[in-house]
Motif scaffolding. Structure first.
Motif, PDB file in Angstrom:
ATOM      1  N   ARG A 188      63.249  14.408  47.033  1.00 48.92           N
ATOM      2  CA  ARG A 188      64.682  14.296  46.739  1.00 48.92           C
ATOM      3  C   ARG A 188      64.886  13.408  45.509  1.00 48.92           C
ATOM      4  O   ARG A 188      65.689  13.736  44.612  1.00 48.92           O
ATOM      5  N   ASP A 191      63.839  15.280  42.417  1.00 48.52           N
ATOM      6  CA  ASP A 191      64.841  16.288  42.099  1.00 48.52           C
ATOM      7  C   ASP A 191      66.025  15.643  41.384  1.00 48.52           C
ATOM      8  O   ASP A 191      66.533  16.174  40.382  1.00 48.52           O
ATOM      9  N   ALA A 354      66.460  27.349  41.434  1.00 48.46           N
ATOM     10  CA  ALA A 354      66.433  26.156  42.279  1.00 48.46           C
ATOM     11  C   ALA A 354      67.695  26.129  43.136  1.00 48.46           C
ATOM     12  O   ALA A 354      68.546  27.017  43.069  1.00 48.46           O
ATOM     13  N   GLN A 355      67.823  25.076  43.941  1.00 47.95           N
ATOM     14  CA  GLN A 355      68.917  25.036  44.908  1.00 47.95           C
ATOM     15  C   GLN A 355      70.290  25.155  44.262  1.00 47.95           C
ATOM     16  O   GLN A 355      71.208  25.782  44.825  1.00 47.95           O
ATOM     17  N   LEU A 359      72.421  28.051  45.865  1.00 45.08           N
ATOM     18  CA  LEU A 359      73.569  27.609  46.662  1.00 45.08           C
ATOM     19  C   LEU A 359      74.898  27.960  45.992  1.00 45.08           C
ATOM     20  O   LEU A 359      75.928  28.067  46.675  1.00 45.08           O
ATOM     21  N   MET A 433      61.658  29.286  42.447  1.00 43.98           N
ATOM     22  CA  MET A 433      62.441  28.060  42.610  1.00 43.98           C
ATOM     23  C   MET A 433      61.877  26.891  41.808  1.00 43.98           C
ATOM     24  O   MET A 433      62.508  25.837  41.741  1.00 43.98           O
ATOM     25  N   ASP A 438      59.627  21.332  44.023  1.00 47.58           N
ATOM     26  CA  ASP A 438      60.871  22.042  44.291  1.00 47.58           C
ATOM     27  C   ASP A 438      60.866  22.698  45.665  1.00 47.58           C
ATOM     28  O   ASP A 438      61.803  23.457  45.990  1.00 47.58           O
ATOM     29  N   TYR A 440      61.613  20.972  47.850  1.00 51.01           N
ATOM     30  CA  TYR A 440      62.851  20.323  48.276  1.00 51.01           C
ATOM     31  C   TYR A 440      64.032  21.277  48.134  1.00 51.01           C
ATOM     32  O   TYR A 440      64.910  21.339  48.995  1.00 51.01           O
ATOM     33  N   SER A 441      64.053  22.049  47.049  1.00 53.33           N
ATOM     34  CA  SER A 441      65.113  23.041  46.860  1.00 53.33           C
ATOM     35  C   SER A 441      65.077  24.089  47.959  1.00 53.33           C
ATOM     36  O   SER A 441      66.117  24.494  48.501  1.00 53.33           O
ATOM     37  N   ALA A 442      63.873  24.561  48.275  1.00 52.92           N
ATOM     38  CA  ALA A 442      63.737  25.569  49.317  1.00 52.92           C
ATOM     39  C   ALA A 442      64.232  25.033  50.658  1.00 52.92           C
ATOM     40  O   ALA A 442      64.894  25.742  51.429  1.00 52.92           O
ATOM     41  N   GLN A 444      66.481  22.670  51.104  1.00 49.77           N
ATOM     42  CA  GLN A 444      67.933  22.544  51.056  1.00 49.77           C
ATOM     43  C   GLN A 444      68.617  23.899  51.233  1.00 49.77           C
ATOM     44  O   GLN A 444      69.665  24.004  51.875  1.00 49.77           O
ATOM     45  N   VAL A 445      68.028  24.940  50.652  1.00 49.53           N
ATOM     46  CA  VAL A 445      68.584  26.287  50.825  1.00 49.53           C
ATOM     47  C   VAL A 445      68.487  26.708  52.282  1.00 49.53           C
ATOM     48  O   VAL A 445      69.441  27.262  52.855  1.00 49.53           O
TER      49      VAL A 445
END
Length: 528
Positions: A188, A191, A354-355, A359, A433, A438, A440-442, A444-445
């Motif tokens: 996080r 990111d 990415a997120q 999103l 992503m 990343d 982390y992006s996955a 969050q999604v």
């Protein structure tokens, strides 16, 4: 289990799927460098224990430990003298901390005690240590951009100190999951550092053609090094091409604005000896992607940060990339356009999902799921490597049904990221992503989708099919386990350091399983 030869089983390609124990590892790391890294690890554990006894926590201790953990990762540092110099700096700090507190410094820990422990204890301590190394790399990259978190920093020392204790399965399993929790916070942080510095990634199509003229290929994860290189190459006529995990840099607004950032060169890290052979360019390695270079291009290789290889020019903290630029100008590049196609023959690839991007169209995604246009999501992600069997991931992605979406990240995507899988309702079926951090992006999604459908992540039509090679994959796996993610498929082999007893725990509690065949795994994951 002390031995005169190296003992290393931290990566996926270890000899015989057991351990590298001879004069050199499969990665090319000589036994003396492996021994130096073990000695560095032992010195860091001593520093952590001394600091704990002295009640001292500060940035200097944290920085040395993060640097040392990162240095010991696979494909980072092959220079025994550089590793030993860092160990000596750690020892100096240990003595200073002890002297200031009026105590005796703790002696260096003998890492062979871990390698020779009860197999379940050895397995869990290895899981913790290797996970810490991966997390440290992320902390390092965030720190370079001025982002750090005291909770993350201090955990490295706390966890290292615990490795010197006898340990038990009941104590070490929670510690391993704690590594996953801290790694989530560290991803996080990174990111925030990357997006705060370079903007939110945007979907970007990247060419794999090299234009005529002098150029530099930059590999690794450190976007800060790329930014400095772009600044220093302005007006020089030298073009910049990314390689490996640096591909997602093309999606960041503050990096893609430089016209000399042209495209991507080659595929994943393990192909560099073939793809770099005879290339009239300079190569800059910023993180864990370096293989021992062939003689044909060794003089063109430059390293920086904690990356090092004997005989290669190292760019120090001043970050003067002049020698790299000069080498590129001397070599001149290609006279005609030159293309290294992807694994499947493609000549472009798209990144930047990415997120922030995914999103932003969450309503479209949710509607597509509710209407039945999207039946399932697959996160096919992780490291690439040279061991036979990794074509599984290419075949798996090719076989995914047209009403499914494939999310991907990290360098394992080079197995299939040049494929055109088409679209669903205007959304591409294949979404890159970014780098391994990343993940982390996955996450969050996945969390956002779970909230939209008012269910748990494990209840989503989402399956994770992961490949691993090195220690960043280990810390990400621990993060997924910490989050309670179940039924992960992992390959191409299971980690050699995971004992049968520990594997039983992972299977029972999390349903983790090895990959089999694309057809069988797809049928199982789709409930067919």
């Amino acid at each position: 289990m002390a031995t005169e030869q190296m003992f290393c089983f931290q990566c996926e390609q270890v000899a015989k799927c057991e351990a590298c124990t001879g004069g050199a590892g499969v990665c090319g790391k000589p036994a003396d460098v492996a021994d130096a890294q073990d000695a560095l690890t032992g010195a860091m554990i001593a520093l952590a224990r001394t600091a704990r006894e002295a009640g001292v926590k500060n940035d200097r201790i944290c920085d040395l430990i993060v640097d040392g953990l990162f240095t010991c990762m696979t494909n980072v540092n092959f220079d025994g003298q550089a590793v030993t110099a860092l160990k000596d700096a750690v020892r100096v700090e240990t003595v200073a901390v002890a002297a200031a507190a009026g105590i005796e410094p703790v002696s260096d820990y003998d890492v062979d005690q871990i390698w020779g422990d009860d197999e379940d204890i050895r397995s869990l301590k290895s899981l913790v240590l290797f996970g810490l190394r991966g997390t440290a790399a992320y902390a390092y990259h965030a720190r370079v951009l001025g982002y750090r978190d005291a909770t993350v920093d201090e955990f490295f020392a706390d966890a290292l100190a615990q490795l010197a204790e006898p340990g038990s399965v009941d104590a070490l399993l929670p510690l391993a999951l704690k590594v996953g929790e801290v790694n989530l916070g560290c991803m996080r942080l990174l990111d925030e550092a990357n997006t705060g510095t370079y903007g939110t990634p945007e979907p970007t199509t990247v060419a794999m053609e090299v234009e005529p003229g002098p150029f530099i290929v930059i590999s690794g994860h450190d976007l800060h090094d790329l930014k400095l290189l772009l600044e220093q190459t302005e007006g020089t006529g030298v073009s910049i091409y990314t390689h490996g995990e640096m591909l997602p840099a093309h999606a960041y607004p503050e990096l893609k604005k430089y016209p000399q950032l042209k495209g991507n060169f080659g595929t994943a890290w393990q192909n560099q000896k073939k793809e770099f052979d005879g290339v009239p360019a300079a190569f800059l390695f910023t993180t864990n992607c370096l293989m021992p270079p062939k003689e044909s291009y060794a003089d063109n290789v430059f390293t920086t940060e904690v990356v090092a290889f004997p005989g290669c020019t190292h760019i120090g903290p001043d970050k003067d990339f002049g020698p790299v630029i000069q080498k590129a100008l001397e070599l001149g590049g290609y006279d005609e356009p030159h293309t290294i196609p992807g694994i499947n023959g493609g000549t472009t690839m798209t990144t930047g999902f990415a997120q922030g991007t995914v999103l932003s169209v969450a309503d479209t995604v949710v509607d597509a799921v509710k209407s039945g246009a999207i039946k399932h999501f697959f996160l096919v992600a992780g490291c690439d490597g040279a061991r036979p069997g990794r074509n599984y991931y290419t075949d798996f992605v090719k076989a995914t049904p047209d009403d499914t979406v494939v999310l991907t990240l990290a360098c394992g995507k080079y197995r299939f990221n040049d494929l055109d899988l088409g679209e669903i309702g205007g959304l591409p079926r294949l979404m890159d992503m970014g780098q391994c951090n990343d993940a982390y992006s996955a996450i969050q999604v996945a969390v956002a989708l779970a909230e939209a459908f008012d269910c748990g992540v494990n209840d989503l039509p989402l399956s994770m099919v992961l490949s691993w090679y090195e220690q960043k994959a280990v810390c990400i796996l621990l993060t997924l386990l910490y989050l309670g993610i179940r039924n992960i498929k992992l390959g191409p082999t299971l980690p050699a350091f995971v004992s049968p007893g520990v594997l039983d725990v992972l299977v029972e509690n999390y349903g983790i399983a090895p990959i089999t065949t694309p057809e069988a795994d797809l049928a199982e994951l789709l409930g067919e």
